[in-house]
Enzyme design. Structure first.
Site, short mmCIF file in Angstrom:
data_model
loop_
_atom_site.label_atom_id
_atom_site.label_comp_id
_atom_site.label_asym_id
_atom_site.label_seq_id
_atom_site.Cartn_x
_atom_site.Cartn_y
_atom_site.Cartn_z
N TYR A 18 0.85 -1.20 0.00
CA TYR A 18 0.00 0.00 0.00
C TYR A 18 0.88 1.24 0.00
O TYR A 18 1.85 1.30 -0.74
CB TYR A 18 -0.99 -0.06 1.18
CG TYR A 18 -2.26 0.66 0.81
CD1 TYR A 18 -3.11 0.12 -0.16
CD2 TYR A 18 -2.59 1.88 1.35
CE1 TYR A 18 -4.25 0.79 -0.56
CE2 TYR A 18 -3.73 2.56 0.96
CZ TYR A 18 -4.56 2.01 -0.01
OH TYR A 18 -5.67 2.68 -0.41
N ARG B 77 -10.59 9.86 -7.60
CA ARG B 77 -9.71 10.69 -6.78
C ARG B 77 -8.81 9.77 -5.98
O ARG B 77 -9.10 9.43 -4.84
CB ARG B 77 -10.52 11.58 -5.84
CG ARG B 77 -9.74 12.74 -5.24
CD ARG B 77 -9.86 12.80 -3.74
NE ARG B 77 -9.27 11.63 -3.08
CZ ARG B 77 -9.26 11.45 -1.77
NH1 ARG B 77 -9.81 12.32 -0.97
NH2 ARG B 77 -8.70 10.37 -1.24
N LYS C 267 -6.68 -2.30 -0.50
CA LYS C 267 -7.42 -2.06 0.74
C LYS C 267 -7.92 -3.38 1.33
O LYS C 267 -7.81 -3.62 2.55
CB LYS C 267 -8.60 -1.12 0.49
CG LYS C 267 -8.22 0.33 0.31
CD LYS C 267 -7.96 1.01 1.66
CE LYS C 267 -7.69 2.49 1.48
NZ LYS C 267 -7.50 3.19 2.76
N GLU D 38 -14.48 3.91 -1.63
CA GLU D 38 -13.06 4.28 -1.55
C GLU D 38 -12.64 5.11 -2.76
O GLU D 38 -12.88 4.72 -3.90
CB GLU D 38 -12.20 3.01 -1.48
CG GLU D 38 -10.72 3.27 -1.31
CD GLU D 38 -10.38 3.82 0.06
OE1 GLU D 38 -9.44 4.64 0.16
OE2 GLU D 38 -11.02 3.42 1.05
N ASP D 39 -12.04 6.25 -2.50
CA ASP D 39 -11.41 7.08 -3.53
C ASP D 39 -12.36 7.46 -4.66
O ASP D 39 -12.09 7.23 -5.85
CB ASP D 39 -10.16 6.39 -4.08
CG ASP D 39 -8.99 6.49 -3.11
OD1 ASP D 39 -9.06 7.34 -2.21
OD2 ASP D 39 -8.03 5.73 -3.23
N ASP E 224 -14.14 5.20 3.58
CA ASP E 224 -12.87 5.23 4.32
C ASP E 224 -12.16 6.57 4.18
O ASP E 224 -11.52 7.04 5.12
CB ASP E 224 -11.97 4.10 3.85
CG ASP E 224 -10.67 4.04 4.62
OD1 ASP E 224 -10.74 4.02 5.87
OD2 ASP E 224 -9.59 4.04 4.01
N ASP E 225 -12.25 7.19 3.01
CA ASP E 225 -11.59 8.49 2.82
C ASP E 225 -12.15 9.54 3.75
O ASP E 225 -11.43 10.44 4.19
CB ASP E 225 -11.76 8.97 1.37
CG ASP E 225 -11.23 7.96 0.38
OD1 ASP E 225 -10.03 7.68 0.43
OD2 ASP E 225 -12.02 7.45 -0.42
N ASN F 257 -0.87 12.24 0.70
CA ASN F 257 0.05 11.26 0.15
C ASN F 257 -0.24 11.09 -1.33
O ASN F 257 -1.28 11.55 -1.81
CB ASN F 257 -0.05 9.93 0.93
CG ASN F 257 -1.45 9.36 0.96
OD1 ASN F 257 -2.14 9.27 -0.05
ND2 ASN F 257 -1.89 8.96 2.15
#
Length: 546
Positions: free
Chosen positions: A102, A155, A173, A244-245, A267-268, A407
């Site tokens: 990851y 994203r 993930k 996610e994302d 999660d974001d 990140n």
């Protein structure tokens, strides 16, 4: 990942077919009797090895690779050949393997996804499947899917819209669910909702594997997501959807729509908020200051910043503040400056944190005016916390709390070395990636990594065991406190804001136990409460052994 589960007998497969099944394959660990019984004689070298000897070989292979992207490719291949050995290796030394699987390596893997692609893993749902998504999901060979991690690739980390290349994120993930919290891998399904991409370079890349059309309108996307969500409820009725994302506005809108209707989380938004709250809680324990007295300034006002702000405000309310009082302690600054009422371009979620103050596009002057005790970077603007910013925070606070959470590494608002050097060692610092220790004036500082893997695998394990109806924001507050409570005096003395990664399974199990207890206490769990929740959680853990 399209495999027969461990519950199936080896008798279901024979010879080369058994060696090619990543769930049942043992490789050189098949005994001589198993080799005779399953038609494997002649296909394997004569030596019979145990799994720990096989792990030694894996480590040798990894050490021979020139960089972490090549190590990622090798581990991906290993998981496709022998899932048990893959998890045995990864779980044997998580501090070593997590940065390969990851952050930060996953960023390079996603950028190169179409070029390093080997085989299909997970499922791809496209706009062309509209009206048939239920039918398509039924193609997956497993019925007891408990978690789907789904992304549009809209994203990814600090990389922006990378479309189908974002499939590396759901895969990675879900691998961390198992590697960090021992959630059984056969109940996990990565999904890429390929809605197209705005990324012109990808659309022009002949090796890009995704749809080359531009993304749809919000209305069309929402209709597609609604069909997908309902299809999941029908095909996998016990499944939690882990968003996610997604593009920030999509992420907030969809979480608001589904959070109190189905078993899901983002999660974001919630995981990032929880791990940030965990680090903040630990930092405040170190300096002996209450959360309700803090003034928090965010650089970045997207979905991650909004999610963190919301959870911190909820935590402040739990400690006695009104909603208005809690929100008034939070300010935000983005590419257009301080969020304040005269700004006409604010979303509804951003307006909540619009500060009644004069417009400002100067971060240092904003710090001097608002006098924050905590500075949190979620801007993806590398180097935004320059020397003037850090020195301004240090002038105002004896121990400034500075979190550079963006990140991958080149997007971090500052490095650990910069934060400690410019603050003269005063800063309590964490980042979204793991920076090395810093020695300054004879003292060694240990920067924390505010990475969601401290949170979402534990919430996943609690969810897997307790089968809650919903996952609430309070579940993530409990997870944050549980993480903070695992920082003892020895770690606090080193300035560490998060537990070490070397024993991550113990950390996650402890956090999962606390979250499960909360789920039972609040009537969210849908199974009978056990007498000993910790022991019960431990009985659910996946063990990578033949």
């Amino acid at each position: 990942m399209m495999q027969i589960t461990k519950t199936h007998s080896h008798n279901a497969l024979h010879g080369v077919a058994l060696l090619n099944d990543p769930v049942l394959n043992k490789g050189t660990a098949f005994s001589l009797e198993e080799r005779r019984q399953h038609g494997l004689e002649g296909f394997l070298p004569p030596s019979v090895e145990n799994i720990d000897r096989q792990v030694e070989r894996v480590i040798e292979h990894l050490e021979a690779k020139p960089n972490d992207l090549e190590r990622y490719v090798y581990l991906t291949g290993l998981s496709d050949r022998n899932e048990t050995l893959f998890y045995r290796a990864v779980m044997s030394d998580p501090a070593r393997f997590i940065p390969i699987l990851y952050d930060p390596t996953i960023a390079d893997a996603c950028l190169a996804f179409g070029h390093i692609y080997r085989r299909a893993r997970g499922m791809y749902i496209t706009r062309a499947m509209k009206g048939r998504i239920t039918e398509v999901l039924r193609n997956w060979p497993e019925r007891d899917i408990r978690f789907i991690c789904v992304s549009t690739g809209g994203r990814i980390l600090g990389l922006g819209d990378i479309g189908a290349n974002g499939m590396g994120i759901p895969i990675g993930k879900l691998q961390l669910y198992t590697a960090c919290a021992a959630v059984p891998p056969d109940c996990l399904l990565p999904v890429l909702l390929d809605i197209g991409t705005t990324n012109e370079l990808l659309r022009a890349d002949p090796l890009y594997l995704g749809s080359r059309e531009k993304p749809p309108s919000d209305q069309e996307l929402d209709e597609l997501v609604e069909e997908f969500v309902q299809a999941v409820q029908q095909v996998f009725p016990d499944c939690c959807i882990h968003f996610e994302d997604w593009k920030g506005t999509d992420a907030i809108r969809l979480l608001n729509r589904y959070a109190d209707k189905i078993l899901c989380y983002n999660d974001d938004i919630q995981g990032t908020a929880s791990v940030t709250l965990a680090g903040l809680t630990t930092a405040l324990q170190i300096i002996g200051a209450p959360l309700v007295d803090q003034r928090i300034l965010f650089l970045g006002a997207g979905s991650a910043g909004i999610g963190i702000a919301k959870l911190i405000a909820v935590a402040m309310q739990a400690k006695g503040l009104s909603q208005h009082e809690a929100r008034s302690r939070i300010s935000m600054f983005d590419i257009d400056g301080l969020l304040e009422p005269s700004r006409a371009n604010l979303s509804e979620a951003q307006k909540v944190y619009a500060r009644k103050a004069a417009p400002s596009k100067d971060l240092v002057k904003t710090i001097e005016t608002l006098k924050p005790t905590v500075l949190i970077g979620v801007s993806t603007k590398g180097g935004a916390f320059n020397q003037r910013v850090v020195e301004a925070m240090s002038k105002l606070n004896e121990r400034p709390i500075i979190f550079a959470l963006s990140n991958p590494t080149d997007k971090a608002e500052c490095t650990a070395e910069q934060a400690y050097t410019w603050s003269k060692g005063k800063a309590l610092f964490a980042a979204g990636v793991q920076f090395p220790d810093v020695t300054l004036n004879g003292r060694t500082y240990h920067p924390g990594q505010a990475n969601n893997f401290y949170i979402f695998p534990a919430v996943g394990l609690a969810t897997y065991a307790a089968r809650p109806r919903l996952i609430t924001d309070e579940c993530f507050i409990v997870a944050a406190q549980a993480s903070a409570d695992q920082i003892g005096p020895d770690l606090s003395a080193k300035g560490m804001l998060f537990p070490g990664q070397d024993n991550i399974l113990e950390t996650e199990t402890t956090t999962a136990t606390r979250v499960a207890e909360y789920m039972f206490d609040e009537g969210l769990a849908q199974v009978e409460r056990p007498r000993d929740i910790r022991a019960w959680i431990e009985r659910h853990l996946y063990k990578p052994q033949y």
